[in-house]
Design an enzyme around this catalytic site. Structure first.
Site, mmCIF file in Angstrom:
data_model
loop_
_atom_site.group_PDB
_atom_site.id
_atom_site.type_symbol
_atom_site.label_atom_id
_atom_site.label_comp_id
_atom_site.label_asym_id
_atom_site.label_seq_id
_atom_site.Cartn_x
_atom_site.Cartn_y
_atom_site.Cartn_z
ATOM 1 N N GLY A 189 -8.240 -26.427 24.186
ATOM 2 C CA GLY A 189 -8.965 -25.180 24.443
ATOM 3 C C GLY A 189 -9.778 -25.283 25.722
ATOM 4 N N GLU A 224 -6.818 -29.955 13.606
ATOM 5 C CA GLU A 224 -7.686 -30.972 12.985
ATOM 6 C C GLU A 224 -7.063 -31.563 11.727
ATOM 7 O OE1 GLU A 224 -9.992 -31.923 14.786
ATOM 8 O OE2 GLU A 224 -10.171 -30.195 16.122
ATOM 9 N N THR A 282 -3.749 -33.879 22.221
ATOM 10 C CA THR A 282 -2.390 -33.498 21.838
ATOM 11 C C THR A 282 -1.477 -33.388 23.059
ATOM 12 O OG1 THR A 282 -3.283 -32.309 19.969
ATOM 13 C CG2 THR A 282 -1.074 -31.689 20.663
#
Lengths: 668, 668
Positions: free
Chosen positions: A189, A432, A150
């Site tokens: 993350g 997701e 992303t």
């Protein structure tokens, strides 16, 4: 000195004594058998029972302190898991119930993506040599990593990613750049401070010609000093609503060079001379997403059962407002409106867990098919995983909120942990596959299926009902049975699909492009998709209760499951009554009888509510809640937690002396 | 060096240039005239423009640090307000738009209850001498206070409060005790460390006979040292989901003695000889709650408009997914499904703001009535304030969530501020009357009204439609006009009220007590109440747009308001279609035409969406959002905010050196 009694709250004990089943029987059923339950408990015993208390104080900590605690916590956890793997010869992910890991890392895990996704990604996308090099380094943690897809300005639409990797013929390297602020990698993350490598999906350019997306292993921090490498701008993106310790990061790349062999090349390749070989199978990447969405359904359904456990136990302990004046205040679980908040969410968590099981069976079948080069069920599998991901996350998000409100003011305490669950689940509606985007995809799948049905073609099994339901525009004879309730939902879905299709066609006929027509029919497409998913969930629940079942069950457990199914079916039909009434004109008496059945089913679940939640078998550390512990000593726990608040360390905080008192004396 | 451009994002500028109205005209209408808008902006200029940056970093701070910042921040704010009051001769609360104060104190105000409630409480419940003593001390801040009603084990049911105050004849004192852990005062804002006094509602005992609830002014901390007084156990209850800086506290009292004259005695008294004089008017206490609920409706509707502004501006700036392939990615506001998320919430915030205005007019009329000893409209006023509080808070909570999800991943950043708004609003569903409890009260009011209607009595104006609607069981002729849409909702409400009443009566007839029957009819009571509230909101919106209006409006503004009304009416009827279809069998073509109208109304609002939000006129400091600022420089703001994250202060955080690196080298 702890105020906590060693005994169970008597109101809760009474619930357990008077239930129609034992929690243990429900637990065995819910966890898929005695063996699996035993393994789960064994893991919990070893992982959760002697963890430090520090991380459990995270709501009081600053962003930086939470990160520090999460890193320390993760290291302890990783060592324990390693020991267990060696000692017990455990392996595989399936055996690790995710709830155990939540319990161990309540603020989130900065290396979750590293462990859960990157290693798998290298195995699937990389060559064997690449896995030997990078995958093994990840497994031993000498390499820590993030998955950086992303971008600040780009999410859903993958082709729009701006990050580029240019092949340099001279040096046999790729040169990576994020040329604009909107192309900065954003959100991964663990990328902030924890990872020294990233998997970077970027547009591959050879001689300035775009070859499409490829994945690159990019070192971002020095293997010795952990300092960011030249050309790398990396850090934490700042506080999020939840996932406090996950260390989501940003990443800017400026002429960062990596060897050509750092492109993951199992499926597509760039040769030394710059020749590009296209991947023959795009389907596999796609299929990993299917797998991840399956897991989300399981995890989120489990989180709903956690929230239901907390709120239900609290509702059995909390007494408020007498029903009859001059009688004592009753357990709030005896208020019908409270039951309406608790029990449907309990039933929902069961419905989605069962839907997950069914979905996962289909996943395994489809996996086998793919190995044999058979891809025909893939669109169905894909759309089913999408719709269940959407429904389960959105139902759970709404449900957790209802359950939080059901706990009144105390539900708002961080120490209730319902808020924390909400914040976690709140993210799952976006990650997701953003829920609306997925609904539109499923809607388009329904349009295709419907077109096939009109053309007389055979439909995939999970949409076959569209064909039957189209023929049978309404129910001939309404008995109100569970089968009728399901059938009416299917007919309503077929009808919605039909009118959506008609509207789409009308727009095309009026000269709109396919894409414009789809956009303008978007609302109905999402509605049809939602209904379709609901039919699958309802059918699965119905089958579990009334169909043949592999393991024996006591009549008492059957009765309890029947009560939950009744509640689920009635609630669902009432929720979609506006659609149902369009295809079947239920009489006023029939509608009123559904309302009565709703009320009756709540009353039927009431005596077993606490043991059903006990049967979800959540470890206290996992629930991490002052309101939801097994012993029900709610007020004592809230009290102890308040006493631990850092603001109470001294009788008068410093800021009072330095600021508030002088102000109070200033005689404003 | 700031990356922030000094210019407005061109996509946002284009929206402003192409709208059918100017934001200024909408702003004047929304704020009730030019003068009020001017005062609001003037206040913002003085209060918000030169505040410190510190408090805006609160999401990164620890619980203790947030409190420290909030105290410092409050002191600055209080001084500013005092200056302005003197300088401009401002007075009254109405002139202070609450949004200005939120903007000034984004983490919450530990002395909000002191300023906003306690002083008023002392004025209303205390004698003139008591106000002279305590009220004035509060106004000058030498006394800081909290309002300590709720207990750990007791909320809604006031009579159940366990805290007691025993009169001691010998010393002319009251002795206060919280005899159990569940009787600890819990939740009062500012009580933790900020207040040196509390207003404590407790059961009054004289010679061990309970005389009912009374209010006591109880010193809890030393006026000099601020240390807790003997017998007082006080502190912060620990982190909550939101309201981080509000310092909610707990309070235990053990034989705490106060002079008899510390009981607030305007309405009931205890004389020196122990004689108790009962209050002749209980109605006034009750009426304060009505006032507070009115304010909640206004505040929460404003918060919804804030979230709508953030999400709408972001949706005009964010580009994602082309509609036609091979064309550029579009502003996400052009996706119909995105419009479906944004615009109905915009319309909701307007609908509830208008409902508030109408409610407040009624409040002022009723206040005048009460002064003249006329109480007849009080039950109506009470139930209307309850139902609007419920609907506005629950609609806003759901709406803010939808708007947060509409911002995708970035909505999940703390710096978007939508999460913070959500957490604030999430509390409002519980405080000042838990929503379900209030719904049940309104449901009972409807039952009484319906009984009166059956008996041929005249109903209060806002329920009068029940009488007409009962007669007219269905619409004779459906035209689909706004008036028809309202009428069908009213008929559906009347029908729901009717069947709820029937079911309640049937249960009484079957031998249930009134309370049991009410509990067992609880779900339908809440549904009837909800519908009743919706009818009021819809009628008010309709009246504002189509009725005579005091101030002139341009035809363009009228058109825009008409578009919003159309969207609101259609969305509302579709939402309650399951109830509508029970009273009026709309044909399939009629239902489909409603869907088309929904889609058309979204498209009609589209060109003006940004300027409508501009017209809400939220100061950037008030929105406090990287996504929602007026200039639309979204990515640059997100970027700058990330750079400020404390974790990024050094290239490698300490915990990496001390923990993560050694672990990575351990070759696990």
């Amino acid at each position: 000195m702890s105020l906590l009694p060693k005994t169970v709250n008597p109101d809760l004990q009474k619930e357990r004594d008077n239930a129609s089943i034992k929690a243990e029987e429900f637990a065995v059923w819910w966890h898929g058998g005695k063996d699996r339950l035993k393994i789960k408990r064994d893991l919990e015993l070893h992982i959760l029972d002697d963890l430090d208390e520090d991380i459990y104080r995270f709501p009081n900590l600053s962003h930086e302190e939470i990160y520090n605690a999460a890193i320390k916590d993760f290291i302890k956890l990783a060592k324990k898991i390693q020991e267990l793997k060696v000692e017990r010869n455990y392996d595989g992910t399936d055996i690790w119930p995710s709830s155990v890991l939540w319990g161990a890392m309540p603020a989130g895990n900065p290396l979750a993506v590293h462990c859960g996704m990157v290693i798998e990604c290298i195995r699937i996308q990389g060559t064997d040599e690449q896995f030997e090099k990078f995958g093994k380094a990840c497994q031993s943690f000498s390499m820590t990593s993030a998955y950086a897809q992303t971008e600040l300005g780009h999410g859903t639409f993958i082709r729009g990613l701006e990050t580029r990797a240019d092949f340099d013929h001279h040096t046999d390297e790729f040169v990576l750049n994020t040329p604009t602020i909107s192309s900065y990698k954003w959100w991964p993350g663990g990328m902030g401070q924890s990872a020294n490598h990233c998997i970077v999906p970027a547009n591959l350019y050879i001689d300035n010609v775009c070859k499409g997306l490829a994945m690159f292993v990019v070192p971002i921090r020095d293997m010795e000093t952990h300092a960011p490498l030249p050309g790398v701008d990396v850090g934490d993106i700042g506080k999020r609503m939840g996932f406090a310790g996950v260390n989501n990061g940003y990443l800017g790349l400026k002429n960062v060079r990596i060897p050509r062999t750092n492109m993951l090349m199992r499926h597509s390749q760039v040769h030394r001379d710059g020749t590009f070989v296209q991947s023959p199978v795009s389907v596999l990447t796609y299929f990993t997403m299917v797998y991840i969405r399956c897991l989300i359904v399981r995890n989120v359904a489990t989180q709903l059962s956690m929230a239901a456990t907390i709120a239900t136990r609290y509702s059995a302990v909390r007494r408020q407002s007498p029903i009859n004046p001059n009688e004592p205040e009753v357990q709030i679980i005896d208020h019908l409106t409270q039951q309406k908040k608790l029990f449907p969410e309990m039933a929902n968590s069961i419905a989605y867990k069962l839907a997950f099981t069914k979905l996962y069976q289909l996943y395994e079948t489809t996996s086998q098919d793919i190995k044999h080069g058979e891809f025909s069920r893939l669109p169905e599998m894909h759309s089913l995983s999408c719709i269940l991901k959407v429904l389960c996350t959105s139902t759970t998000m709404a449900g957790v909120d209802i359950l939080r409100l059901a706990c009144g003011g105390h539900g708002y305490l961080s120490s209730s942990n319902i808020g924390n669950i909400y914040l976690d689940v709140g993210a799952s509606c976006t990650y997701e596959g953003e829920n609306t985007v997925l609904l539109l995809q499923v809607g388009r799948f329904l349009m295709k299926s419907y077109r096939s049905a009109l053309a007389g073609k055979k439909l995939a099994p999970t949409v076959a009902y569209l064909q039957n339901a189209v023929k049978e525009k309404s129910l001939c004879h309404w008995t109100g049975s569970w089968e009728d309730l399901l059938k009416i939902l299917q007919i309503a879905t077929a009808h919605k699909t039909h009118i959506t299709y008609e509207n789409l066609m009308a727009r095309l006929k009026a000269g709109q492009t396919e894409a414009e027509a789809a956009n303008n029919t978007g609302i109905e497409l999402t509605q049809a998709a939602e209904l379709h998913g609901i039919c699958f969930v309802a059918a699965t629940f119905l089958e579990e209760v009334t169909g043949p079942h592999s393991k024996p069950r006591s009549p008492a457990l059957n009765k309890v499951l029947g009560n939950l199914l009744e509640l689920f079916m009635i609630s669902t039909v009432l929720k979609y009554m506006h659609e149902v009434l369009r295809v079947h004109k239920l009489s006023e008496a029939e509608i009123r009888s559904l309302q009565t059945r709703l009320e009756d089913s709540l009353k039927a679940v009431r005596p077993d509510a606490v043991v059903i939640c006990d049967g979800f078998d959540h470890h206290d550390r996992n629930l991490f809640s002052t309101l939801g512990s097994y012993d029900g000593n709610v007020y004592e726990r809230i009290f102890e937690e308040a006493k631990r608040c850092p603001l109470n360390k001294q009788p008068v905080p410093e800021v009072i002396h330095t600021h508030l008192k002088p102000f109070m004396k200033s005689n404003l």
